[in-house]
Design an enzyme around this catalytic site. Structure first.
Site, PDB file in Angstrom:
ATOM      1  N   ARG A  58      -9.049   2.202   1.548  1.00 28.78           N
ATOM      2  CA  ARG A  58      -7.657   1.981   1.458  1.00 28.78           C
ATOM      3  C   ARG A  58      -6.995   3.043   2.042  1.00 28.78           C
ATOM      4  NH1 ARG A  58      -2.649  -0.408  -0.434  1.00 28.78           N
ATOM      5  NH2 ARG A  58      -1.585   0.835  -1.827  1.00 28.78           N
ATOM      6  N   HIS A  62      -4.546   3.310   5.150  1.00 29.38           N
ATOM      7  CA  HIS A  62      -3.102   3.960   5.315  1.00 29.38           C
ATOM      8  C   HIS A  62      -3.064   4.723   6.344  1.00 29.38           C
ATOM      9  CE1 HIS A  62      -1.385   3.010   0.919  1.00 29.38           C
ATOM     10  NE2 HIS A  62      -1.882   2.046   1.444  1.00 29.38           N
ATOM     11  N   ASN A  90       1.965   5.035  -3.407  1.00 25.87           N
ATOM     12  CA  ASN A  90       0.735   5.940  -3.507  1.00 25.87           C
ATOM     13  C   ASN A  90      -0.156   5.767  -4.644  1.00 25.87           C
ATOM     14  OD1 ASN A  90       2.146   7.078  -5.348  1.00 25.87           O
ATOM     15  ND2 ASN A  90       2.037   9.219  -4.670  1.00 25.87           N
ATOM     16  N   HIS A 187      -9.804  -6.321   0.122  1.00 26.86           N
ATOM     17  CA  HIS A 187      -9.154  -6.563  -0.994  1.00 26.86           C
ATOM     18  C   HIS A 187     -10.483  -7.496  -1.804  1.00 26.86           C
ATOM     19  CE1 HIS A 187      -4.575  -6.158   0.262  1.00 26.86           C
ATOM     20  NE2 HIS A 187      -5.421  -5.064  -0.011  1.00 26.86           N
TER      21      HIS A 187
HETATM   22  C1  HEM Z   1      -2.518  -7.000   5.056  1.00 29.41           C
HETATM   23  C2  HEM Z   1      -1.569  -5.992   4.585  1.00 29.41           C
HETATM   24  C3  HEM Z   1      -1.999  -5.269   3.037  1.00 29.41           C
HETATM   25  C4  HEM Z   1      -1.261  -4.957   1.942  1.00 29.41           C
HETATM   26  C5  HEM Z   1       0.153  -5.724   2.019  1.00 29.41           C
HETATM   27  C6  HEM Z   1      -1.822  -4.326   1.061  1.00 29.41           C
HETATM   28  C7  HEM Z   1      -1.469  -3.799  -0.166  1.00 29.41           C
HETATM   29  C8  HEM Z   1      -2.434  -3.469  -1.165  1.00 29.41           C
HETATM   30  C9  HEM Z   1      -1.832  -3.173  -2.463  1.00 29.41           C
HETATM   31  C10 HEM Z   1      -0.149  -3.399  -2.820  1.00 29.41           C
HETATM   32  C11 HEM Z   1      -2.772  -2.626  -3.161  1.00 29.41           C
HETATM   33  C12 HEM Z   1      -2.743  -2.344  -4.685  1.00 29.41           C
HETATM   34  C13 HEM Z   1      -2.014  -0.816  -4.859  1.00 29.41           C
HETATM   35  C14 HEM Z   1      -2.197  -0.789  -6.298  1.00 29.41           C
HETATM   36  O1  HEM Z   1      -1.305  -1.564  -7.117  1.00 29.41           O
HETATM   37  O2  HEM Z   1      -2.777   0.173  -7.020  1.00 29.41           O
HETATM   38  C15 HEM Z   1      -3.905  -2.745  -2.349  1.00 29.41           C
HETATM   39  C16 HEM Z   1      -5.141  -2.254  -2.641  1.00 29.41           C
HETATM   40  C17 HEM Z   1      -6.212  -2.023  -1.690  1.00 29.41           C
HETATM   41  N1  HEM Z   1      -6.237  -2.225  -0.501  1.00 29.41           N
HETATM   42 FE1  HEM Z   1      -4.723  -3.265   0.460  1.00 29.41          FE
HETATM   43  N2  HEM Z   1      -2.985  -3.986   1.756  1.00 29.41           N
HETATM   44  C18 HEM Z   1      -3.158  -4.479   3.114  1.00 29.41           C
HETATM   45  C19 HEM Z   1      -4.255  -4.387   3.620  1.00 29.41           C
HETATM   46  C20 HEM Z   1      -5.504  -3.783   3.503  1.00 29.41           C
HETATM   47  C21 HEM Z   1      -6.558  -3.568   4.527  1.00 29.41           C
HETATM   48  C22 HEM Z   1      -6.424  -3.532   5.957  1.00 29.41           C
HETATM   49  C23 HEM Z   1      -7.434  -2.580   3.719  1.00 29.41           C
HETATM   50  C24 HEM Z   1      -8.609  -2.053   4.197  1.00 29.41           C
HETATM   51  C25 HEM Z   1      -9.629  -2.783   5.260  1.00 29.41           C
HETATM   52  C26 HEM Z   1      -7.017  -2.555   2.568  1.00 29.41           C
HETATM   53  C27 HEM Z   1      -7.743  -2.241   1.464  1.00 29.41           C
HETATM   54  C28 HEM Z   1      -7.384  -2.278  -0.022  1.00 29.41           C
HETATM   55  C29 HEM Z   1      -8.281  -1.501  -1.011  1.00 29.41           C
HETATM   56  C30 HEM Z   1      -9.735  -1.233  -0.965  1.00 29.41           C
HETATM   57  C31 HEM Z   1      -7.500  -1.598  -2.169  1.00 29.41           C
HETATM   58  C32 HEM Z   1      -8.135  -1.044  -3.624  1.00 29.41           C
HETATM   59  C33 HEM Z   1      -7.657   0.296  -3.785  1.00 29.41           C
HETATM   60  C34 HEM Z   1      -8.365   0.998  -4.918  1.00 29.41           C
HETATM   61  O3  HEM Z   1      -8.840   0.385  -5.858  1.00 29.41           O
HETATM   62  O4  HEM Z   1      -8.383   2.121  -5.170  1.00 29.41           O
HETATM   63  N3  HEM Z   1      -5.880  -3.146   2.151  1.00 29.41           N
HETATM   64  N4  HEM Z   1      -3.442  -3.132  -0.952  1.00 29.41           N
HETATM   65  C1  LIG Z   2       2.264   9.837  -5.833  1.00 26.67           C
HETATM   66  O1  LIG Z   2       3.499  10.217  -5.645  1.00 26.67           O
HETATM   67  C2  LIG Z   2       4.232  10.972  -6.892  1.00 26.67           C
HETATM   68  C3  LIG Z   2       5.580  11.135  -6.755  1.00 26.67           C
HETATM   69  O2  LIG Z   2       6.262  10.126  -5.767  1.00 26.67           O
HETATM   70  C4  LIG Z   2       3.223  12.085  -7.160  1.00 26.67           C
HETATM   71  O3  LIG Z   2       3.782  12.785  -8.572  1.00 26.67           O
HETATM   72  C5  LIG Z   2       2.002  11.822  -7.360  1.00 26.67           C
HETATM   73  O4  LIG Z   2       1.188  13.054  -7.471  1.00 26.67           O
HETATM   74  C6  LIG Z   2       1.491  11.059  -6.245  1.00 26.67           C
HETATM   75  N1  LIG Z   2      -0.079  10.620  -6.223  1.00 26.67           N
HETATM   76  C7  LIG Z   2      -0.907  11.052  -5.358  1.00 26.67           C
HETATM   77  C8  LIG Z   2      -2.235  10.581  -6.057  1.00 26.67           C
HETATM   78  O5  LIG Z   2      -0.913  11.890  -4.542  1.00 26.67           O
END
Ligand code: HEM
Ligand SMILES: *[C@@H]1O[C@H](CO)[C@@H](O)[C@H](O)[C@H]1NC(C)=O
Ligand SMILES: *[C@@H]1O[C@H](CO)[C@@H](O)[C@H](O)[C@H]1NC(C)=O
Ligand SMILES: *[C@@H]1O[C@H](CO)[C@@H](O)[C@H](O)[C@H]1NC(C)=O
Length: 315
Positions: A58, A62, A90, A187
């Site tokens: 992820r 980003h 974040n 995902h």
């Molecule tokens: C298509 C548009 C995308 C959207 C709207 C999106 C949105 C999100 C959101 C909202 C989360 C969860 C954040 C949270 O609640 O903690 C997430 C997690 C994740 N996304 Fe996406 N994402 C997108 C595309 C991608 C792409 C292109 C990748 C990589 C190829 C990716 C890889 C991941 C991974 C691995 C996680 C899990 C992160 C973790 O567990 O630390 N995403 N994404």
């Molecule tokens: C995410 O943002 C908040 C403030 O917006 C900050 O306090 C926090 O450290 C940030 N988390 C990471 C993992 O950088």
């Protein structure tokens, strides 16, 4: 003859450096151990914490979607500058220490040569491979940028996005709807917090409290984990039922109404992308091929112009 070829290759590679083009084995001469050092750092961290691979994948996404893959996501806030990683979405970004460790090892091997952006791109590849996904050669030669702003995170696609918003966000970066479907397969790893899918399980719209495209039992389980006024910051859901394994379960669940985000569900709202979802659900190999192609394309969005010594600090 060999010398002629060698000097031609050298001239050619210098030409490529000039335009910041990427190539496989970019560091073959200047830092031959870089890929092993990065892999070692990713493996070591993953052995202690199985959420690391998802975090790295992820993080790279980003990075690439904001100012190109230039390591901007790695920079810490400093003085009056609030950096990208402290911007609003974040919540799941973590494991920055893995990149720090990899960078430290790489700096010992070859000081000042390898960009943080490349280290992150390699780490994301290793994260997928370690999780049982495909392995591929990552073109390198990215440069690090000097700008990292929290306000830029508004350029990231949101989990509430519909198909046309997703399509626009990807096409602005030269990525097709096929790339969108394949990359959404990222995902298959990791975890999402309640806020990322809250819109679908409470107050969905004027007629439905819950998004009617969701499998009802699945929606119920999410509502249990995430009540309307959830106060547990860590609450949420695994991205799929096998969230430490890089497989095609994400697509299988999506077809059953068990996709987590509106942006996942949106892939089913158009015939072409729906057909791709079905193909990837059917074939892990087809998914892997498309994922690798799309990752190479996404991670070729370059931006920076230098090599940071500390990935967190712009000098
Ligand atoms: C298509 C548009 C995308 C959207 C709207 C999106 C949105 C999100 C959101 C909202 C989360 C969860 C954040 C949270 O609640 O903690 C997430 C997690 C994740 N996304 Fe996406 N994402 C997108 C595309 C991608 C792409 C292109 C990748 C990589 C190829 C990716 C890889 C991941 C991974 C691995 C996680 C899990 C992160 C973790 O567990 O630390 N995403 N994404
Ligand atoms: C995410 O943002 C908040 C403030 O917006 C900050 O306090 C926090 O450290 C940030 N988390 C990471 C993992 O950088
Ligand atoms: C932020 O700090 C830098 C130097 O640290 C300064 O040059 C700049 O003017 C400051 N910007 C604002 C908006 O205060
Ligand atoms: C997608 O969302 C945008 C922004 O909310 C909206 O303007 C557009 O009409 C939506 N498209 C579809 C097909 O629902």
């Amino acid at each position: 003859m060999a010398a002629l070829i060698a000097s031609f290759l050298l001239a050619f590679s210098l030409l490529l450096v000039g335009v910041n083009a990427l190539m496989v084995d970019y560091y073959a001469e200047t830092c031959p151990g870089v890929e092993e050092a990065v892999e070692e750092a990713v493996k070591k961290a993953t052995a202690n914490d199985n959420t690391v691979p998802a975090a790295l994948l992820r993080m790279h996404f980003h990075d690439c979607f904001i100012r190109g893959c230039d390591g901007s996501v790695l920079v810490d806030s400093q003085g009056n500058n609030t950096a990208e990683k402290d911007g609003p979405p974040n919540i799941s970004l973590h494991a920055f220490y893995v990149i720090d460790n990899a960078k430290k090892a790489v700096e010992e091997l070859c000081p000042g040569v390898v960009s943080c952006a490349d280290i992150l791109a390699l780490a994301a590849r290793d994260a997928v491979a370690i999780s049982g996904g495909p392995i591929w050669e990552v073109p390198t030669g990215r440069k690090d940028g000097k700008i990292s702003r929290a306000s830029d995170t508004s350029q990231l696609p949101a989990p509430t996005f519909n198909f046309s918003q997703l399509k626009q966000s990807f096409s602005q970066r030269g990525l097709s709807t096929g790339n969108l479907v394949a990359l959404s397969g990222g995902h298959t790893l990791g975890f999402a917090h309640c806020s990322s899918f809250q819109n679908r399980i409470h107050n969905f719209d004027a007629t439905d409290d819950v998004d009617p495209s969701m499998n009802p039992a699945f929606a119920d389980s999410l509502r249990k984990a995430c009540p309307a006024h959830n106060k547990v910051r860590s609450a949420g859901s695994a991205m799929d039922s096998t969230n430490t394994v890089f497989d095609n379960t994400y697509y299988k669940l999506l077809l059953q109404g068990k996709g987590l985000f509106s942006s996942d569900e949106a892939l089913l709202t158009h015939r072409k992308t729906m057909e791709l979802v079905a193909r990837f659900a059917d074939s892990q190999k087809a998914f892997e091929r498309a994922f690798v192609k799309a990752m190479i394309r996404m991670s070729s969005l370059t931006g920076g112009d230098g090599v940071r010594l500390d990935c967190r600090v712009v000098t």
